[in-house]
Each structure stands twice: as C-alpha cells, then as structure tokens.
Scaffold this motif. Structure first.
Motif, PDB file in Angstrom:
ATOM      1  N   GLU A  88      20.981  80.453   4.553  1.00 18.17           N
ATOM      2  CA  GLU A  88      22.188  80.416   5.376  1.00 18.17           C
ATOM      3  C   GLU A  88      22.313  79.116   6.163  1.00 18.17           C
ATOM      4  O   GLU A  88      23.414  78.602   6.376  1.00 18.17           O
ATOM      5  N   SER A  89      21.180  78.537   6.554  1.00 18.97           N
ATOM      6  CA  SER A  89      21.188  77.302   7.351  1.00 18.97           C
ATOM      7  C   SER A  89      21.846  76.139   6.615  1.00 18.97           C
ATOM      8  O   SER A  89      22.310  75.187   7.238  1.00 18.97           O
ATOM      9  N   MET A  90      21.905  76.198   5.274  1.00 15.48           N
ATOM     10  CA  MET A  90      22.471  75.098   4.495  1.00 15.48           C
ATOM     11  C   MET A  90      23.977  74.931   4.715  1.00 15.48           C
ATOM     12  O   MET A  90      24.546  73.900   4.363  1.00 15.48           O
ATOM     13  N   LYS A  91      24.607  75.932   5.307  1.00 11.42           N
ATOM     14  CA  LYS A  91      26.040  75.807   5.590  1.00 11.42           C
ATOM     15  C   LYS A  91      26.321  74.699   6.611  1.00 11.42           C
ATOM     16  O   LYS A  91      27.453  74.255   6.751  1.00 11.42           O
ATOM     17  N   LYS A  92      25.261  74.248   7.304  1.00 15.94           N
ATOM     18  CA  LYS A  92      25.421  73.113   8.220  1.00 15.94           C
ATOM     19  C   LYS A  92      25.774  71.826   7.469  1.00 15.94           C
ATOM     20  O   LYS A  92      26.211  70.858   8.079  1.00 15.94           O
ATOM     21  N   THR A  93      25.554  71.798   6.150  1.00 13.74           N
ATOM     22  CA  THR A  93      25.844  70.589   5.376  1.00 13.74           C
ATOM     23  C   THR A  93      27.265  70.581   4.805  1.00 13.74           C
ATOM     24  O   THR A  93      27.645  69.635   4.115  1.00 13.74           O
ATOM     25  N   VAL A  94      28.039  71.617   5.082  1.00 17.74           N
ATOM     26  CA  VAL A  94      29.434  71.641   4.623  1.00 17.74           C
ATOM     27  C   VAL A  94      30.255  70.634   5.439  1.00 17.74           C
ATOM     28  O   VAL A  94      30.266  70.679   6.668  1.00 17.74           O
ATOM     29  N   VAL A  95      30.926  69.719   4.752  1.00 20.10           N
ATOM     30  CA  VAL A  95      31.849  68.777   5.403  1.00 20.10           C
ATOM     31  C   VAL A  95      33.247  69.358   5.261  1.00 20.10           C
ATOM     32  O   VAL A  95      33.716  69.560   4.135  1.00 20.10           O
ATOM     33  N   PRO A  96      33.941  69.653   6.371  1.00 22.25           N
ATOM     34  CA  PRO A  96      35.227  70.333   6.295  1.00 22.25           C
ATOM     35  C   PRO A  96      36.230  69.656   5.358  1.00 22.25           C
ATOM     36  O   PRO A  96      36.553  68.483   5.517  1.00 22.25           O
ATOM     37  N   ASN A  97      36.653  70.413   4.351  1.00 23.37           N
ATOM     38  CA  ASN A  97      37.730  69.986   3.451  1.00 23.37           C
ATOM     39  C   ASN A  97      37.406  68.707   2.676  1.00 23.37           C
ATOM     40  O   ASN A  97      38.301  68.015   2.194  1.00 23.37           O
ATOM     41  N   ARG A  98      36.127  68.387   2.528  1.00 25.66           N
ATOM     42  CA  ARG A  98      35.746  67.114   1.914  1.00 25.66           C
ATOM     43  C   ARG A  98      36.323  66.912   0.520  1.00 25.66           C
ATOM     44  O   ARG A  98      36.944  65.882   0.242  1.00 25.66           O
ATOM     45  N   ASN A  99      36.121  67.878  -0.365  1.00 30.96           N
ATOM     46  CA  ASN A  99      36.534  67.650  -1.744  1.00 30.96           C
ATOM     47  C   ASN A  99      38.039  67.543  -1.908  1.00 30.96           C
ATOM     48  O   ASN A  99      38.525  66.797  -2.758  1.00 30.96           O
ATOM     49  N   MET A 100      38.788  68.279  -1.097  1.00 26.95           N
ATOM     50  CA  MET A 100      40.252  68.144  -1.185  1.00 26.95           C
ATOM     51  C   MET A 100      40.682  66.722  -0.808  1.00 26.95           C
ATOM     52  O   MET A 100      41.527  66.110  -1.468  1.00 26.95           O
ATOM     53  N   ILE A 101      40.050  66.179   0.237  1.00 27.72           N
ATOM     54  CA  ILE A 101      40.378  64.821   0.684  1.00 27.72           C
ATOM     55  C   ILE A 101      39.964  63.794  -0.364  1.00 27.72           C
ATOM     56  O   ILE A 101      40.752  62.928  -0.760  1.00 27.72           O
ATOM     57  N   LEU A 102      38.711  63.886  -0.831  1.00 31.61           N
ATOM     58  CA  LEU A 102      38.195  62.890  -1.770  1.00 31.61           C
ATOM     59  C   LEU A 102      38.905  62.973  -3.119  1.00 31.61           C
ATOM     60  O   LEU A 102      39.207  61.934  -3.730  1.00 31.61           O
ATOM     61  N   LEU A 103      39.166  64.179  -3.593  1.00 25.00           N
ATOM     62  CA  LEU A 103      39.872  64.329  -4.868  1.00 25.00           C
ATOM     63  C   LEU A 103      41.308  63.845  -4.778  1.00 25.00           C
ATOM     64  O   LEU A 103      41.851  63.283  -5.745  1.00 25.00           O
ATOM     65  N   SER A 104      41.930  64.023  -3.629  1.00 25.70           N
ATOM     66  CA  SER A 104      43.300  63.516  -3.443  1.00 25.70           C
ATOM     67  C   SER A 104      43.328  61.998  -3.538  1.00 25.70           C
ATOM     68  O   SER A 104      44.227  61.416  -4.166  1.00 25.70           O
ATOM     69  N   LEU A 105      42.346  61.352  -2.904  1.00 24.28           N
ATOM     70  CA  LEU A 105      42.267  59.892  -2.975  1.00 24.28           C
ATOM     71  C   LEU A 105      42.005  59.430  -4.411  1.00 24.28           C
ATOM     72  O   LEU A 105      42.623  58.476  -4.892  1.00 24.28           O
ATOM     73  N   ALA A 106      41.099  60.117  -5.095  1.00 18.64           N
ATOM     74  CA  ALA A 106      40.800  59.770  -6.485  1.00 18.64           C
ATOM     75  C   ALA A 106      42.022  59.970  -7.373  1.00 18.64           C
ATOM     76  O   ALA A 106      42.282  59.166  -8.286  1.00 18.64           O
ATOM     77  N   ALA A 107      42.787  61.024  -7.119  1.00 20.74           N
ATOM     78  CA  ALA A 107      43.983  61.286  -7.918  1.00 20.74           C
ATOM     79  C   ALA A 107      45.040  60.205  -7.713  1.00 20.74           C
ATOM     80  O   ALA A 107      45.675  59.743  -8.672  1.00 20.74           O
ATOM     81  N   GLY A 108      45.220  59.794  -6.454  1.00 17.03           N
ATOM     82  CA  GLY A 108      46.166  58.707  -6.191  1.00 17.03           C
ATOM     83  C   GLY A 108      45.769  57.439  -6.915  1.00 17.03           C
ATOM     84  O   GLY A 108      46.606  56.719  -7.470  1.00 17.03           O
ATOM     85  N   HIS A 109      44.463  57.166  -6.926  1.00 22.82           N
ATOM     86  CA  HIS A 109      43.948  55.985  -7.628  1.00 22.82           C
ATOM     87  C   HIS A 109      44.191  56.116  -9.134  1.00 22.82           C
ATOM     88  O   HIS A 109      44.619  55.159  -9.793  1.00 22.82           O
ATOM     89  N   ALA A 110      43.933  57.292  -9.680  1.00 21.17           N
ATOM     90  CA  ALA A 110      44.138  57.520 -11.110  1.00 21.17           C
ATOM     91  C   ALA A 110      45.608  57.333 -11.502  1.00 21.17           C
ATOM     92  O   ALA A 110      45.916  56.689 -12.510  1.00 21.17           O
ATOM     93  N   ILE A 111      46.499  57.858 -10.696  1.00 21.36           N
ATOM     94  CA  ILE A 111      47.931  57.720 -10.979  1.00 21.36           C
ATOM     95  C   ILE A 111      48.340  56.254 -10.974  1.00 21.36           C
ATOM     96  O   ILE A 111      49.099  55.797 -11.830  1.00 21.36           O
ATOM     97  N   SER A 112      47.793  55.500 -10.011  1.00 17.41           N
ATOM     98  CA  SER A 112      48.147  54.079  -9.923  1.00 17.41           C
ATOM     99  C   SER A 112      47.644  53.288 -11.123  1.00 17.41           C
ATOM    100  O   SER A 112      48.214  52.246 -11.475  1.00 17.41           O
TER     101      SER A 112
END
Length: 217
Positions: A88-112
């Motif tokens: 249960e302690s490993m939940k301290k390593t969750v970065v809020p909404n990280r993948n949505m943010i990073l994938l959005s940036l990657a998608a914008g780059h891919a589209i460009s």
C-alpha cells in the motif's frame, strides 16, 4: 506505423522501442523532464537514443513537478517507499494525472510531425498502483485524443496485459541492452535496489532465470 514513443530510458520503454523497430515502424523518441527526482533516467534515454541512432527530443518542464505535489517522485521531502509494488505504501509514488499530461504532450508532438501513433509501455504490473496505466484509462485517453484534432492518433500500448517477467523475456529476444536502462526512483548514480521499481526489476530477472546486469548500491 509512425510512432512517437513516450520514452523514459527505462526497461519498459526501451523494450517497447526495440519492439517497434522490429516491426519496421518509424520511431521518434520523446522524453519529458517533469521534475522527477530520478533525473538519471533522462541520461539513460539520451544514451539509448544515441545507441539506436534515433531522433530524440527531451522536453524540459521541471516546474510541472512543483504543481503535481504529494508524490515521492516529485517531492524530495516525502520519503521514497521501499519494498514491492503490491504494498500500500507504494501509492506514495503516484504522480497526479501524470500519464494524461505526458501523453497529451506526446500526442501534440506526433500530430505536428504527421505521425499516426503515440506509444507507451504501461504493463500489467503497473495496474494496482497506477490508475493511469490501466487499460480503461488508455482506452478513454485514445478516444479523447481523437476528439482533440482532425488527425486520428492511435495510442499504442502492446504490453498493457503483460507482466514485467514477460517484458524481460521479450527484450531478450529483441537484444535489448538492459544494462543501459534505468529503473530506480531514488535518483542516485546506481540503482538503489530497494524502491518498488528496483524490486520489480530484480524479481523479473530472477523469474526469467538470467543474471541481472544492473549495478545496485
């Protein structure tokens, strides 16, 4: 396939990169400095990109870490938990909404770039701790990305139902240089051997029954 790989220089994303190359995809590597305490992974991503002679961009946005508080990966005042990901302690390593943010940036780059795919290496071992690694999240994210632009973008996640052990086996088949990859969250010059991702890495090599090429403290 023309794919932008969300690339950390870690074991998972490196196996994914080799997997895509094996499939004859056109690959561009995209790494993001989001203020993570384990900056060492950026160095690994550069080294592996150079080894493969792949186009590689590193987006430097370290201030993101300041607004995504509450995680041991972005706040050095929070003690990094040690042990297995199942704890249960490993939940301290969750970065809020990280993948949505990073994938959005990657998608914008891919589209460009007029690329049609964003690839990321979420796998089954991530699901318990990281909600943004679940298949349901990826399915929803892909739908959202395709509503965000006139160009269709596929979110490619071939490992989402595979274990870390299966990833190591696949990487062996592809000739992945595991010793050049970086997994540790602690942020030192050597893998700590005690954080969740180090423990998972050790366990995977033990299950595959091959020597672990990683240098640990």
């Amino acid at each position: 396939m023309k794919a932008v790989v969300l690339f950390s220089g870690g074991l998972d994303s490196t196996v994914l990169t080799y997997h895509l190359i094996n499939q004859k995809a056109e690959v561009k590597l995209f790494s993001i400095d989001y203020g993570q305490r384990h900056q060492r992974e950026i160095s690994s991503s550069r080294m592996i990109a150079k080894l493969l002679n792949l186009n590689h961009s590193v987006l430097e946005l370290p201030m993101i870490g300041e607004i995504l508080g509450g995680s041991a990966l972005t706040d050095t005042t929070i003690e990094l938990p040690e042990g297995h990901y199942a704890e249960e302690s490993m939940k301290k390593t969750v970065v809020p909404n990280r993948n949505m943010i990073l994938l959005s940036l990657a998608a914008g780059h891919a589209i460009s770039l007029n690329f049609d795919t964003v690839a990321y290496a979420a796998h089954a071992g991530d699901h318990t701790i990281y909600p943004d690694c679940r298949p349901e999240f990826a399915d929803s994210m892909e739908k959202s990305l395709n509503l965000a632009d006139w160009n269709e973008i596929k979110l490619y996640r071939p490992f989402v139902n595979l274990t870390k052990e299966e990833l190591v086996r696949h990487g062996l088949e592809l000739g992945v240089p595991f010793e050049k990859t970086w997994s540790c969250y602690a942020g030192g010059n050597l893998h700590c051997g005690r954080c969740g991702t180090c423990v998972e890495r050790k366990e995977a090599f033990e299950l595959v029954r091959i020597p672990d090429p990683t240098d640990y403290n």
